[in-house]
Design an enzyme around this catalytic site. Sequence first.
Site, PDB file in Angstrom:
ATOM      1  CB  SER A  13      -0.874  -0.017   1.266  1.00 33.97           C
ATOM      2  OG  SER A  13      -1.687   1.122   1.311  1.00 33.97           O
ATOM      3  N   GLY A  14       0.640   2.143  -0.919  1.00 37.92           N
ATOM      4  CA  GLY A  14       1.453   3.359  -0.992  1.00 37.92           C
ATOM      5  C   GLY A  14       2.695   3.234  -1.857  1.00 37.92           C
ATOM      6  CB  ALA A  15       4.303   0.404  -3.626  1.00 38.86           C
ATOM      7  N   GLY A  16       2.710   2.934  -5.065  1.00 40.40           N
ATOM      8  CA  GLY A  16       2.514   3.723  -6.295  1.00 40.40           C
ATOM      9  C   GLY A  16       1.719   3.013  -7.377  1.00 40.40           C
ATOM     10  CB  SER A  85      -2.268  -9.281  -5.519  1.00 35.72           C
ATOM     11  OG  SER A  85      -1.613  -8.266  -6.239  1.00 35.72           O
TER      12      SER A  85
HETATM   13  S1  ADX Z   1      -5.423  -7.176  -1.146  1.00 32.44           S
HETATM   14  O1  ADX Z   1      -4.482  -7.661  -0.106  1.00 32.44           O
HETATM   15  O2  ADX Z   1      -6.740  -7.839  -1.070  1.00 32.44           O
HETATM   16  O3  ADX Z   1      -4.841  -7.263  -2.500  1.00 32.44           O
HETATM   17  P1  ADX Z   1      -6.314  -4.525  -1.754  1.00 32.44           P
HETATM   18  O4  ADX Z   1      -5.325  -4.013  -2.740  1.00 32.44           O
HETATM   19  O5  ADX Z   1      -7.633  -5.001  -2.280  1.00 32.44           O
HETATM   20  O6  ADX Z   1      -5.634  -5.632  -0.819  1.00 32.44           O
HETATM   21  O7  ADX Z   1      -6.660  -3.374  -0.710  1.00 32.44           O
HETATM   22  C1  ADX Z   1      -5.597  -2.705  -0.090  1.00 32.44           C
HETATM   23  C2  ADX Z   1      -6.033  -1.328   0.432  1.00 32.44           C
HETATM   24  O8  ADX Z   1      -6.901  -1.482   1.526  1.00 32.44           O
HETATM   25  C3  ADX Z   1      -4.845  -0.547   0.935  1.00 32.44           C
HETATM   26  O9  ADX Z   1      -4.288   0.273  -0.051  1.00 32.44           O
HETATM   27  C4  ADX Z   1      -5.412   0.242   2.078  1.00 32.44           C
HETATM   28  O10 ADX Z   1      -5.941   1.458   1.586  1.00 32.44           O
HETATM   29  C5  ADX Z   1      -6.564  -0.565   2.574  1.00 32.44           C
HETATM   30  N1  ADX Z   1      -6.320  -1.384   3.798  1.00 32.44           N
HETATM   31  C6  ADX Z   1      -7.097  -1.350   4.898  1.00 32.44           C
HETATM   32  N2  ADX Z   1      -6.674  -2.244   5.803  1.00 32.44           N
HETATM   33  C7  ADX Z   1      -5.593  -2.879   5.278  1.00 32.44           C
HETATM   34  C8  ADX Z   1      -4.718  -3.916   5.740  1.00 32.44           C
HETATM   35  N3  ADX Z   1      -4.883  -4.494   6.926  1.00 32.44           N
HETATM   36  N4  ADX Z   1      -3.709  -4.327   4.926  1.00 32.44           N
HETATM   37  C9  ADX Z   1      -3.544  -3.754   3.724  1.00 32.44           C
HETATM   38  N5  ADX Z   1      -4.330  -2.764   3.234  1.00 32.44           N
HETATM   39  C10 ADX Z   1      -5.367  -2.320   3.992  1.00 32.44           C
END
Ligand code: ADX
Length: 183
Positions: A13-16, A85
């Site tokens: 998250s936040g990598a871009g 993912s």
């Molecule tokens: S994934 O793991 O199922 O691929 P996805 O990309 O849909 O995640 O959602 C990630 C987004 O959810 C993050 O960018 C963030 O804004 C939000 N988020 C809320 N809680 C979490 C958490 N525990 N871990 C990661 N992202 C979270």
Amino acid sequence: MASGFTLWFTGLSGAGKSTIAELVGGELERNATLVEYLDGDVVRTHLSKGLGFSREDRDTNIERIGWVASRLTRHGAAVLVSAISPYAKTRRHARQLVENEGEFVEVFVKASVEECARRDVKGLYEKAFSGELKEFTGVSDPYEEPASPELVLDTELETPQESAGRVLELLGERGLASLKVPA
Ligand code: ADX
């Protein structure tokens, strides 16, 4: 009809991921390519509403995104997925689904946890470090780095524009996007 493809942006998250996907998508749209965006944050307000961040829920989320991506790819679209993912096995399954219909291009959007936490665009890392937010990827939940992605974008070293340019270059090399020079 041009071959459909899915560009799968994976990373913390936040990598871009979303920023780069939007830049790439904008260019593709200018070239009259049919583009669809499947962004984790957005998908979780519709298709994956109600899912949390356990391994099981993340896998369900990614399976759904992979399935929709494969359907759109089948119809010749350029599908831009931006989702953490975190699990290699689930990404592999998404690849299999898409490759039945077209091309799958995995792009690892790479930035360290420290850098993402420094950016902390959504203020989530602070909450994750304090323990207020549990199971947060990179802090209290795993992220399995791709072993052999088609492309690695190090967003600590390159600007979003440079990264987007490299994605478009790769698409060009693979014959997936030929950016027309305006007449
Ligand atoms: S994934 O793991 O199922 O691929 P996805 O990309 O849909 O995640 O959602 C990630 C987004 O959810 C993050 O960018 C963030 O804004 C939000 N988020 C809320 N809680 C979490 C958490 N525990 N871990 C990661 N992202 C979270």
